[in-house]
Design an enzyme around this catalytic site. Structure first.
Site, short mmCIF file in Angstrom:
data_model
loop_
_atom_site.label_atom_id
_atom_site.label_comp_id
_atom_site.label_asym_id
_atom_site.label_seq_id
_atom_site.Cartn_x
_atom_site.Cartn_y
_atom_site.Cartn_z
N HIS A 98 48.26 79.17 -1.93
CA HIS A 98 46.95 79.01 -1.29
C HIS A 98 46.86 77.76 -0.43
O HIS A 98 45.77 77.35 -0.03
CB HIS A 98 45.84 79.05 -2.35
CG HIS A 98 45.43 80.45 -2.66
ND1 HIS A 98 45.76 81.08 -3.84
CD2 HIS A 98 44.78 81.36 -1.92
CE1 HIS A 98 45.30 82.31 -3.80
NE2 HIS A 98 44.70 82.51 -2.66
N ASP A 163 36.37 75.20 -6.85
CA ASP A 163 35.35 76.24 -6.58
C ASP A 163 35.92 77.63 -6.79
O ASP A 163 35.18 78.56 -7.09
CB ASP A 163 34.88 76.14 -5.11
CG ASP A 163 34.06 74.89 -4.87
OD1 ASP A 163 33.63 74.27 -5.86
OD2 ASP A 163 33.86 74.54 -3.69
N GLU A 275 26.97 69.81 -5.30
CA GLU A 275 27.73 70.02 -4.06
C GLU A 275 26.74 70.09 -2.90
O GLU A 275 25.55 69.79 -3.07
CB GLU A 275 28.58 71.31 -4.13
CG GLU A 275 29.82 71.17 -4.98
CD GLU A 275 30.92 72.17 -4.63
OE1 GLU A 275 30.79 72.89 -3.62
OE2 GLU A 275 31.91 72.24 -5.40
P1 FAD Z 1 50.51 76.24 -3.63
O1 FAD Z 1 49.88 76.40 -2.31
O2 FAD Z 1 51.40 77.31 -4.07
O3 FAD Z 1 51.27 74.83 -3.71
C1 FAD Z 1 50.65 73.66 -3.24
C2 FAD Z 1 51.58 72.46 -3.40
O4 FAD Z 1 51.77 72.19 -4.79
C3 FAD Z 1 52.96 72.68 -2.83
O5 FAD Z 1 53.43 71.47 -2.34
C4 FAD Z 1 53.75 73.13 -4.03
O6 FAD Z 1 55.14 72.89 -3.87
C5 FAD Z 1 53.14 72.30 -5.12
N1 FAD Z 1 53.22 72.95 -6.43
C6 FAD Z 1 52.85 74.21 -6.74
N2 FAD Z 1 53.07 74.43 -8.04
C7 FAD Z 1 53.58 73.29 -8.56
C8 FAD Z 1 54.02 72.90 -9.85
N3 FAD Z 1 53.98 73.74 -10.89
N4 FAD Z 1 54.49 71.65 -10.02
C9 FAD Z 1 54.54 70.78 -8.98
N5 FAD Z 1 54.16 71.11 -7.73
C10 FAD Z 1 53.67 72.34 -7.53
N6 FAD Z 1 41.09 72.84 -3.83
C11 FAD Z 1 40.25 72.06 -4.50
O7 FAD Z 1 40.62 70.95 -4.91
N7 FAD Z 1 38.97 72.46 -4.76
C12 FAD Z 1 38.51 73.69 -4.39
O8 FAD Z 1 37.37 74.02 -4.66
C13 FAD Z 1 39.39 74.55 -3.70
N8 FAD Z 1 39.00 75.78 -3.33
C14 FAD Z 1 39.88 76.60 -2.68
C15 FAD Z 1 39.45 77.89 -2.32
C16 FAD Z 1 40.31 78.75 -1.68
C17 FAD Z 1 39.84 80.12 -1.30
C18 FAD Z 1 41.63 78.30 -1.36
C19 FAD Z 1 42.56 79.20 -0.62
C20 FAD Z 1 42.05 77.02 -1.70
C21 FAD Z 1 41.17 76.17 -2.35
N9 FAD Z 1 41.56 74.87 -2.73
C22 FAD Z 1 40.69 74.07 -3.41
C23 FAD Z 1 42.85 74.33 -2.31
C24 FAD Z 1 43.89 74.41 -3.42
O9 FAD Z 1 43.65 73.41 -4.38
C25 FAD Z 1 45.27 74.19 -2.83
O10 FAD Z 1 45.58 75.26 -2.00
C26 FAD Z 1 46.33 73.96 -3.87
O11 FAD Z 1 47.54 73.80 -3.20
C27 FAD Z 1 46.44 75.01 -4.95
O12 FAD Z 1 46.92 76.23 -4.51
P2 FAD Z 1 48.18 76.95 -5.17
O13 FAD Z 1 48.12 76.88 -6.64
O14 FAD Z 1 48.26 78.27 -4.52
O15 FAD Z 1 49.36 75.99 -4.72
#
Ligand code: FAD
Length: 529
Positions: A98, A163, A275
């Protein structure tokens, strides 16, 4: 290039030896590739690679050479030991993909997919120990799953959220994890008691504030640079049953921010969630984040806006339980809290819902957008932490100027207290006691025929906002940061940069991890989508 191919072949050989069901030793590439395709945890087929070659942002793409889906810390350790031995291979953990700027991509390297996918996830059980509740979860678990597991065990739940819950635990902890509870509980990284981390050398290390503290603090907010989080111990509280969700409108920005800051400073009786939203176009009233507004009410909103084009919506929630006299107790508390606010009279929009419905609010919006084909579009998001002392300047030039009449998606704005963030973590925030998250959550609609919805337009606006902050010397910090040069990264981390480099040298000396972030290996191989 030849060296890179050689390193990758070696890596694949090593990985397959470690992960395939028959435990291959290092073997020639050809038979190895065939074996890998037949049921081992490592996949090389184009469908698997394509699925992890881009992210929610859809702004960049980069194919890895292999995808692994490990099921245990030992398997992750095997992968990272192999990559460490091979040397120059890019490795990125992927939570739910994400990110919006390719942060979880691994150009030409290995993506370590942490989600369980179609396989059933083990259900962890919350524990009561030392006067507190916690749960140990896998780094790839989603917050939505964590909520359902903990609720079904004695009605417990984490206390600090994002969120949207379909994000992975490891992915949000690699950033910070913020929402309307952060002003009181701190970000999600302030609510973690212990971690298991597999470092870039392939060592499994248990860490906390007391044990291996350098790794613990480095990994939290560490953008995936020092290790892969395989287990996180999350603090829990007794979950409330119900939520009163209230929105009120302001035409006056100073009154809006004064009230927001007053609410987050309260010590005793307070809201549980604070918020806010900036509304520059009425179209937003029907959009995903504003679905709260009743379609029967547009006239009221229009009349509030009057000549002033921009409105500000303060959003608050008060939690309560069924046995509080059916919400009777909460009435008094909400009334007392609202009485002190200076919003436009008669602009209160109140909803009663369960705690789970409240936490799932963005998921409902996702379902609606998916139904209209509007979820899988490019998302040029920009998330900034803006110091409170300059938020009025930001309003005057950005909300009332640069944005124009169409924001391309919700614009969130809410303040947080810096003292709820642990300065030892890698996360960076402005150097003021109070700072705002301003989140431009835009969707580009290339086929809409409206140039203000185009990707080029929205990206240009993002750039203009950043340039304005630079020239006006507003010392913002990007949240979920994205930079092109190492100088920019050094400036982003400021006084934390030296420690960041030292931790990299200690925990990931071959700089294999977190390549998609482009901090140590510049992501020249990320292509625009
Ligand atoms: P990824 O996108 O898969 O990874 C993000 C980063 O973390 C990369 O660098 C990856 O290598 C690293 N990573 C992933 N897993 C691990 C692990 N196990 N150990 C170490 N590193 C790791 N963020 C907020 O703070 N508040 C919000 O309210 C919020 N709302 C969102 C709503 C939507 C619809 C979306 C799409 C995103 C939102 N986000 C929010 C952003 C979100 O926190 C980031 O996208 C975050 O990266 C988490 O997504 P992911 O788990 O898919 O991680």
């Amino acid at each position: 290039m030849a060296i890179k191919r050689h390193a990758l072949a070696l890596l694949l050989a090593l990985i397959c030896g470690l992960l395939s069901p028959v435990g291959l030793a290092v073997a020639p590439a050809e038979p190895l590739l065939q074996l890998v395709g037949s049921g081992s945890a490592v996949r090389l087929d184009s469908a698997a690679l394509a699925a992890v070659s881009t992210d929610f942002g859809a702004l960049f793409r980069a194919a890895p050479a292999a995808v692994a889906r490990p099921r245990s810390a030992e398997e992750v350790a095997g992968l990272l030991r192999a990559a460490h031995a091979a040397g120059s291979v890019a490795v990125s953990a992927r939570g739910r993909g994400h990110s919006t700027h390719g942060q979880a991509l691994a150009p030409g390297g290995l993506v370590v997919e942490m989600a369980h996918g179609d396989l059933p996830a083990p259900r962890p059980t919350p524990v009561y120990d030392g006067g507190r509740y916690y749960v140990d979860v896998w780094g790839g678990d989603s917050w939505a799953d964590v909520l359902s597991w903990t609720l079904s065990h004695g009605g417990l739940a984490p206390r600090s959220w994002t969120d949207y819950l379909h994000l992975s635990v490891g992915g949000t902890l690699a950033n910070a994890g913020v929402s309307g509870q952060a002003f009181h509980h701190g970000p999600q990284i302030s609510n973690v008691l212990q971690l298991d981390v597999v470092t870039g050398k392939g060592e499994v290390v248990t860490c906390s504030k007391e044990e291996n503290a350098e790794l613990f603090h480095a990994v939290l907010g560490g953008l995936g640079q020092f290790g892969i989080i395989t287990r996180a111990r999350i603090a829990l509280e007794r979950a409330p049953q119900r939520v009163r969700w209230i929105r009120v409108l302001y035409a006056d920005f100073a009154a809006f921010t004064r009230d927001q800051e007053r609410l987050i400073a309260l010590d005793g009786e307070r809201f549980d969630y604070v918020e806010g939203l900036v509304i520059v176009d009425e179209g937003l009233i029907n959009s995903w984040r504003s679905s709260f507004f009743s379609p029967k009410n547009p006239v009221k909103i229009g009349s509030v806006a009057g000549e002033r084009r921009v409105l500000y919506c303060l959003e608050m929630a008060k939690y309560y339980d069924e046995d509080d006299g059916g919400g009777g107790k909460v009435d008094g508390a909400v009334e007392r809290l609202l009485r002190r606010l200076r919003y436009v009279p008669a602009t209160e929009f109140v909803t009663e819902l369960t705690y789970v419905e409240f936490l799932r609010r963005v998921h409902r919006a996702e379902e609606r957008l998916r139904g209209k084909g509007l979820w899988e579009v490019p998302h040029p998001w920009l998330n900034l932490f803006v110091p409170a002392s300059r938020i009025a300047d930001f309003d005057a030039t950005v909300f009332r100027g640069i944005l124009g009449n169409n924001t391309g998606g919700p614009v969130l704005i809410y303040p947080m207290n810096k003292h709820k963030w642990d300065e030892r973590s890698s996360a960076v925030t402005p150097d003021e006691d109070v700072f705002y998250l301003v989140a431009f959550l835009r969707s580009a609609l290339p086929d809409s025929g409206d140039p203000t919805q185009s990707l080029t337009h929205l990206k240009r606006q993002n750039q203009e906002i950043l340039e304005f902050c630079h020239h006006a010397q507003i010392k913002i910090k990007q949240y979920l940061p994205h930079y092109k040069t190492q100088e920019e990264w050094a400036s982003h981390f400021g006084p934390k940069w030296n420690r960041f480099i030292e931790s990299k040298a200690r925990f990931d000396p071959k700089r294999i991890l977190g390549s998609g972030q482009g901090i140590f290996q510049l992501p020249s191989s990320l292509l625009p989508s």
